[in-house]
Write a protein that holds these residues in place. Structure first.
Motif, short mmCIF file in Angstrom:
data_model
loop_
_atom_site.label_atom_id
_atom_site.label_comp_id
_atom_site.label_asym_id
_atom_site.label_seq_id
_atom_site.Cartn_x
_atom_site.Cartn_y
_atom_site.Cartn_z
N ASP A 171 0.83 -1.21 0.00
CA ASP A 171 0.00 0.00 0.00
C ASP A 171 0.86 1.26 0.00
OD1 ASP A 171 -2.40 -1.30 -0.06
OD2 ASP A 171 -2.74 -1.22 2.11
N ALA A 172 0.41 2.23 -0.75
CA ALA A 172 1.19 3.47 -0.88
C ALA A 172 0.84 4.47 0.22
CB ALA A 172 0.91 4.10 -2.25
N VAL A 173 1.87 5.14 0.70
CA VAL A 173 1.74 6.16 1.74
C VAL A 173 2.65 7.32 1.34
CG1 VAL A 173 2.18 6.67 4.17
CG2 VAL A 173 1.28 4.43 3.52
N VAL A 174 2.19 8.54 1.60
CA VAL A 174 2.97 9.71 1.19
C VAL A 174 3.37 10.52 2.42
CG1 VAL A 174 2.87 11.88 -0.10
CG2 VAL A 174 1.87 9.83 -1.08
N THR A 175 4.62 10.94 2.43
CA THR A 175 5.12 11.79 3.52
C THR A 175 6.22 12.69 2.96
OG1 THR A 175 5.98 11.80 5.78
CG2 THR A 175 6.84 10.10 4.33
N SER A 176 6.78 13.53 3.83
CA SER A 176 7.87 14.42 3.39
C SER A 176 9.20 13.77 3.73
CB SER A 176 7.78 15.77 4.11
OG SER A 176 6.50 16.32 3.94
N ASP A 177 10.18 13.97 2.86
CA ASP A 177 11.49 13.37 3.08
C ASP A 177 12.19 14.10 4.23
OD1 ASP A 177 13.55 11.66 2.69
OD2 ASP A 177 14.30 12.60 0.85
N GLY A 178 12.41 13.37 5.31
CA GLY A 178 13.02 14.00 6.49
C GLY A 178 12.01 14.34 7.57
N TYR A 186 8.91 13.26 10.42
CA TYR A 186 8.99 12.43 11.63
C TYR A 186 9.14 10.94 11.29
CZ TYR A 186 7.99 10.88 16.33
OH TYR A 186 8.08 10.29 17.57
N PRO A 187 10.28 10.34 11.65
CA PRO A 187 10.59 8.99 11.14
C PRO A 187 9.82 7.84 11.79
CG PRO A 187 12.39 9.79 12.51
CD PRO A 187 11.40 10.91 12.40
N THR A 188 9.25 8.07 12.97
CA THR A 188 8.55 6.96 13.61
C THR A 188 7.34 6.54 12.78
OG1 THR A 188 9.31 7.79 15.72
CG2 THR A 188 7.53 6.19 15.80
N PHE A 189 6.72 7.51 12.10
CA PHE A 189 5.61 7.16 11.21
C PHE A 189 6.09 6.20 10.12
CE2 PHE A 189 3.23 8.04 7.27
CZ PHE A 189 1.98 7.61 7.68
N ASN A 190 7.22 6.53 9.51
CA ASN A 190 7.77 5.70 8.44
C ASN A 190 8.08 4.29 8.96
OD1 ASN A 190 7.72 8.17 7.27
ND2 ASN A 190 9.92 8.37 7.00
N TYR A 191 8.61 4.25 10.17
CA TYR A 191 8.98 2.98 10.80
C TYR A 191 7.74 2.07 10.89
CZ TYR A 191 10.30 0.00 14.77
OH TYR A 191 10.54 -1.05 15.60
N HIS A 192 6.64 2.64 11.34
CA HIS A 192 5.41 1.84 11.47
C HIS A 192 4.88 1.41 10.10
CE1 HIS A 192 5.01 2.09 15.73
NE2 HIS A 192 4.88 3.39 15.76
N VAL A 193 4.90 2.32 9.16
CA VAL A 193 4.39 1.98 7.81
C VAL A 193 5.22 0.84 7.23
CG1 VAL A 193 4.18 2.84 5.44
CG2 VAL A 193 3.36 4.24 7.34
N GLY A 211 6.82 -1.35 8.81
CA GLY A 211 6.58 -2.55 9.60
C GLY A 211 5.34 -3.32 9.17
N PHE A 212 4.45 -2.65 8.45
CA PHE A 212 3.27 -3.35 7.92
C PHE A 212 3.35 -3.52 6.40
CE2 PHE A 212 1.87 -1.87 12.04
CZ PHE A 212 1.33 -3.04 12.56
N GLY A 213 4.52 -3.25 5.85
CA GLY A 213 4.73 -3.52 4.43
C GLY A 213 4.30 -2.40 3.51
N GLY A 214 4.01 -1.22 4.05
CA GLY A 214 3.61 -0.09 3.21
C GLY A 214 4.79 0.44 2.40
N VAL A 215 4.46 1.11 1.31
CA VAL A 215 5.50 1.69 0.46
C VAL A 215 5.45 3.20 0.62
CG1 VAL A 215 6.32 1.96 -1.91
CG2 VAL A 215 5.28 -0.20 -1.17
N GLU A 273 -1.30 10.44 -7.56
CA GLU A 273 -0.47 9.71 -8.53
C GLU A 273 -0.28 8.25 -8.11
OE1 GLU A 273 3.22 11.90 -9.12
OE2 GLU A 273 4.20 9.96 -9.47
N VAL A 274 -0.09 8.02 -6.81
CA VAL A 274 0.27 6.65 -6.35
C VAL A 274 -0.90 5.95 -5.65
CG1 VAL A 274 2.72 7.26 -6.16
CG2 VAL A 274 1.24 7.47 -4.14
N ASN A 275 -2.09 6.58 -5.68
CA ASN A 275 -3.26 6.00 -5.02
C ASN A 275 -2.97 5.74 -3.54
OD1 ASN A 275 -5.81 4.95 -4.62
ND2 ASN A 275 -5.24 2.88 -5.34
#
Ligand SMILES: Cc1ncc(COP(=O)(O)O)c(C=O)c1O
Length: 368
Positions: A109-116, A118-125, A127-131, A153-155
Motif C-alpha cells: 500500500d502506498a503512503v505519502v510523507t515528506s522526506d526528512g 517524523y521517522p517513527t511514522f515511516n517505521y510503522h508503515v 513494519g506493515f509492508g507499506g511503500v 499519482e500513487v493512489n
C-alpha cells in the motif's frame, strides 16, 4: 529449519530504531549529558498537580489501567467541545501511529510523507509492508499541495503531515489544511500530527469538522504538558475510525499513573500557560545564542529551534558532534538541505548556558 519462522515481511526489515535515545548515547560515552536538549522533551516538566496525581495513583499500580480511558476521554471531550466517541487515547502519538498503520496498511500500500519528516511514522508503515513515497520540503516547510498531488499519482491510503513540523519547527495555517481537504484523493486519509500545536500561534490548529472521515488528528501530553515519559497521546477523528482502533489496540496498554497524570495536567491550564511563556523565552534565548555565534535560526512554532549552521550537512553534523562531545545532547534533520541545521530543544537557563558555552568551540572545531 530455522527457529522461529518469522513472517517474510519481518525477515525483510532491517534492524533499526527510529531514534537512538540519549540514554544509549550516554552509555556509549560512559557519562551523562550536562544538557538534554535533543529530543524535544519539555524540560519544564508536568504540572505539580499532575505529579501529585501520579504519585497518588502509585499505591493502586497493582491494578490495570481503565482500558476505555473513560475519565481522560471525557475530560478531553469537554475541553475540546467534542464527544468521547471522537477520541482514542493511546501510548503516545507513536503508539497510535502504529495502530493506524496496522488498521490501514497491507503489503504494497502506498503512503505519502515528506522526506526528512517524523521517522517513527515511516517505521510503522514499513513494519506493515507499506511503500513510502517521500517528497522534498519546500522552503523548509512540508508541502501539503505536493503531498496531495503525489497521493493522487500513487493512489495513497494515507498522507502524513505534521503541523507544526518536526524537525524544522515551521508551520502553516490550519485554514489552509481545511481548504486542502477537498483536494484529497478518494479514500486517502490525512494523518495530521499536531504534537506541537499548543506552542503554535493562534490559527495553526486546523478547525476540521470532527466527524470528517478524511482526517485523523494526533495530539500528545509529551510536549506542552511535559509528560513524555508517561506515554499519553490521543487521536481525534470520526467515531467509526476511532472505534476501529478497538479491533487492534493494546486495550490495557495505558498505565493508571499516566492516566491520572494526564487528567490532572489537562485540568491545570494555568500551568500550561506558564509553560508556554517559558518555552517562548527559551526560543528567544536559543536565537540569541545562535546570533552571538554568527548563525541564524528558523522561526519556530514548537518547543525547539532549528539553528542554521550556514553550510552543508557534513558541517552541521560536525557541529553537532562537537556539542555532544561537550555534554550537550542535540539532534539534527536527516535530509539535505534541512540537514544544514541542528535542532535545539527549549531548555532551562542552565541547559542553554551549557549550549552557549559549548557552541563556539564546536563551531571552531567543525571549521577545521
Ligand atoms: C511530530 C511528532 N509526532 C509525534 C511525536 C511523539 O509523540 P509521543 O511522545 O506522543 O509519542 C514527536 C516527538 O518528538 C514528534 O516530534
Amino acid at each position: 529449519m530455522t527457529y522461529p519462522r518469522y513472517t517474510k515481511l519481518a525477515e525483510s526489515l532491517p534492524a533499526t530504531v527510529p531514534f537512538v535515545g540519549p540514554e544509549a548515547a550516554e552509555r556509549a560515552m560512559g557519562k551523562p549529558f550536562d544538557a538534554r536538549i535533543g529530543a524535544n522533551e519539555n524540560v519544564f516538566g508536568p504540572s505539580p498537580k499532575a505529579i501529585t496525581a501520579m504519585q497518588e495513583a502509585l499505591g493502586g499500580i497493582w491494578q490495570y489501567g481503565d482500558s476505555e480511558n473513560h475519565a481522560l476521554r471525557h475530560a478531553l471531550a469537554k475541553h475540546l467541545s467534542i464527544t468521547p466517541d471522537n477520541i482514542m487515547v493511546g501510548e503516545g502519538i507513536d503508539g497510535l501511529l502504529g495502530y493506524l498503520a496496522r488498521l490501514l496498511i497491507e503489503e504494497g500500500d502506498a503512503v505519502v510523507t515528506s522526506d526528512g519528516a517524523y521517522p517513527t511514522f515511516n517505521y510503522h508503515v514499513a513494519g506493515f509492508g507499506g511503500v513510502l513515497h517521500k517528497l522534498p520540503y519546500k522552503d523548509d516547510c512540508e508541502d501539503l499541495p505536493a503531498l496531495i498531488a503525489k497521493a493522487h499519482e500513487v493512489n495513497a491510503k494515507m498522507i502524513y503531515f505534521a503541523n507544526p513540523d518536526n524537525p524544522m519547527a515551521t508551520w502553516c495555517k490550519g485554514a489552509d489544511i481545511v481548504a486542502a481537504l477537498d483536494d484529497l484523493p478518494e479514500g486517502c486519509l490525512l494523518v495530521l500530527d499536531e504534537a506541537y500545536v499548543e506552542f503554535a500561534p493562534e490559527g495553526t490548529a486546523a478547525d476540521v469538522d470532527i466527524n470528517d472521515p478524511r482526517v485523523i488528528r494526533m495530539r500528545t501530553f509529551s510536549k506542552a504538558y511535559g509528560m513524555a515519559g508517561a506515554r499519553v497521546g490521543y487521536a481525534l477523528g470520526a467515531p467509526e475510525l476511532i472505534m476501529a482502533f478497538n479491533k487492534i489496540r493494546n486495550h490495557f496498554g495505558m498505565n493508571r499513573a499516566s492516566q491520572a497524570g494526564a487528567l490532572a495536567a489537562l485540568a491545570d491550564q494555568e500551568y500550561l500557560s506558564q509553560t508556554l511563556v517559558h518555552v517562548a523565552q527559551a526560543r528567544l534565548k536559543i536565537t540569541q545564542i545562535a546570533e552571538d555565534n554568527g548563525l541564524t535560526t528558523l522561526p519556530s512554532a514548537t518547543n525547539f529551534v532549528a539553528v542554521d549552521c550556514g553550510r552543508d550537512g557534513a558541517f552541521a553534523k560536525a557541529v553537532l558532534d562537537g556539542l555532544v562531545a561537550r555534554g550537550v545532547f542535540v539532534r539534527m534533520p536527516f535530509v539535505a538541505p534541512q540537514n544544514r541545521c541542528i535542532r535545539i530543544s527549549c531548555g532551562t537557563e542552565d541547559d542553554l548556558a551549557a549550549f552557549a558555552n559549548a557552541l563556539p568551540a564546536a563551531l571552531i572545531e567543525a571549521s577545521k
